[in-house]
Design an enzyme around this catalytic site. Sequence first.
Site, PDB file in Angstrom:
ATOM      1  N   GLU A   1       0.969  -1.177   0.139  1.00 14.05           N
ATOM      2  CA  GLU A   1      -0.027   0.209   0.089  1.00 14.05           C
ATOM      3  C   GLU A   1       0.752   1.181  -0.073  1.00 14.05           C
ATOM      4  OE1 GLU A   1      -2.353   0.353   3.775  1.00 14.05           O
ATOM      5  OE2 GLU A   1      -2.951   2.423   3.005  1.00 14.05           O
TER       6      GLU A   1
ATOM      7  N   ASP B   1      -1.109  -1.006   5.647  1.00 11.10           N
ATOM      8  CA  ASP B   1      -1.257  -0.497   7.023  1.00 11.10           C
ATOM      9  C   ASP B   1      -2.094  -1.172   8.112  1.00 11.10           C
ATOM     10  OD1 ASP B   1       0.531   1.266   6.120  1.00 11.10           O
ATOM     11  OD2 ASP B   1      -0.715   2.990   5.871  1.00 11.10           O
TER      12      ASP B   1
ATOM     13  N   ASP C   1      -4.532  -0.163   9.709  1.00 11.00           N
ATOM     14  CA  ASP C   1      -5.650   0.754  10.013  1.00 11.00           C
ATOM     15  C   ASP C   1      -6.969   0.382   9.159  1.00 11.00           C
ATOM     16  OD1 ASP C   1      -4.086   3.480   8.408  1.00 11.00           O
ATOM     17  OD2 ASP C   1      -4.982   1.658   7.722  1.00 11.00           O
TER      18      ASP C   1
ATOM     19  N   ASP D   1      -8.099   2.060   6.615  1.00  6.67           N
ATOM     20  CA  ASP D   1      -7.705   1.919   5.160  1.00  6.67           C
ATOM     21  C   ASP D   1      -7.166   0.823   4.586  1.00  6.67           C
ATOM     22  OD1 ASP D   1      -7.257   5.668   4.996  1.00  6.67           O
ATOM     23  OD2 ASP D   1      -9.039   4.256   4.805  1.00  6.67           O
TER      24      ASP D   1
END
Length: 656
Positions: free
Chosen positions: A431, A507, A509, A511
Amino acid sequence: MSKTYSDSSIRVLRGLEPVKQRPGMYTRTDNPLHIITEVVDNSADEALAGFAKVVTVRLHGDGSVSVTDDGRGIPVGIHPEEGVPTVEVVFTRLHAGGKFDKKAGGAYQFSGGLHGVGVSVTNALSLRLEVTVTREGGVHRMAFTGGDVVEPLALVCSAPKRASGTSVRVWPDAQYFDSAEIPPQQLERVLKAKAVLLPGVRVRLEIEDKNGLIKDEKEWVYQDGLSDYLRSQLAEYLIDGLFWKFSKYAPASHDTFAEGEGAEWVVAWTEDGPIVRESYVNLIHTPSGGTHEAGLRDGIFNAVKSYIDHHSLLPKGVKLTADDVFSRISFVLSTKMLDPQFQGQTKERLSSRDALRLVNAMVRDPLELWLNEHQEQAKKIAEFSIRAAQTRQRAGQKIEKRKSSGVAVLPGKLADCQSDNLEERELFLVEGDSAGGSAKQGRNKDTQAILPLRGKVLNTWEHEADRIYANNEIHNIAVALGVDPHAPDDTPDMSNLRYARVIILADADVDGSHIQVLLLTLFYRHFPALIRAGRVCVAQPPLYRVDVPAQGKNKPARKFYCLDDGELEGTLDRLRADKVREGAWQVSRFKGLGEMNPVQLWETTLNPDARRLLTLRTDDFTGYVREVFNKLMAKSEAASRRAWMEEAGHLVEADE
């Protein structure tokens, strides 16, 4: 170890102690640049408010840094609520500052500071901090050590009645940073950006030698800030006439936005050369973009598309997208908002929803008017956009021709590996370009290939195989793999498979989880043979790093990586059992893969001997697993998704 959990087990961190315990939650910890930038931002806010004309940063020979401005000076009277000098409140209290009062007439109607944690974080992470304030006919001074007052505020001498300003000198504490040195090029970039965004304001950088004498100095002043800067960056690539500068701010009578909210921007269209895209909010650089950039993108796309539709310029069968219109656009955008919301204290990305509507509203109408007044330039811009759309559509149709010829044209962003042994070869789908860059540097080049992905890929659940190549990121993944899309009951040709494992690296998180789901949807729906064979994996990067100092000669400094909060607590419990002094360790939280340097990425996520992978494998392509994917990804299932979230939403912990 005591396992008692009682009232005394709960610890309350007061003052600046939370910053010292978790510095990574408040600032970047790779070097002290960000805590110095917090001080510079305060001076820049004085200039933005129209009071400071000169901002000077000096790198002293002893490693300290001072920031001086000729603004109004921090108030030095007794704070009505705290009962101590206001300047002391600013530097010792989290969530204290002059930027909460955003109404017209407040001290800072527009500023980058929101939470009042900026210079207090600088103070907490400094060996010493000295602040000198000139205002109201006097020069006042106070000093701190580790965030605590060591020299109370005192009147040093008198000053001319109209003289005013603030000078802050900082000695960063090296124990909180990976490197104690401030990168000079990054500091220059920060200061130059302030000058660009503050036309007419002088921004100076002075560098001392070890004897305290100035050995180098630089100064930036831009009378026509944004335009001068973008022209200097694009130089000979500029096309005559394809350069648009404009600014628009809401009047007091505006129905939607507050008085003064709006943006200034310059946009240039080029055929080749570099693409320059920079955005700022109240002088704060947002390198990761955000909703204000999305607003600029929408405004330009809608205006250009409106012009093309009005003049019937779009060829039959060509569909225009925002990516097509934006493909050769460079811009510098400076937005003013009363209450901007950022992702994290480092403010790299704007998340305010209102910013999209604000910038879109300010951009679209002026651009439509400009295009209709400049027909020659408008037709060139339309040609650029249509050409980009045609190129994109042809690219989506080319993959079959490339494969049928037996020659695979690999994606340009792919950093391939060298091994010829299929079972050794791994492809990491990473990403973001930033994390992709670290992964390329930290990987084993013999066996590990890296393909950075920009943004979120297409939701392919309801797309047929011949349509998914229109998405550039999916096109690149398919070509890199060497396998055509196929259905669960097909027997695909795996002879050209180029990697034994595909590893999704995103990541930790919300997203990142969304990107994981989109990629898993792609593989489950269009590459089920890879799922059946267990060739699709998800990497699990850690959330925390624990640094433990050396304990005598026999116990050198150590570091531990922890996957989540539970593992962090377990690690800290082991350290306590190992008789490590409570609080001697430092806990850092990674906010994303981009924060990891190549060595850290190798140690935690790339090294086969140390990493953690989740391998995805199933033979269920018609039953329960398919139903779950359908509920999550199908457009027609929006109502059932909502009902499911209302029913089971309490089971999910909020991502803070």
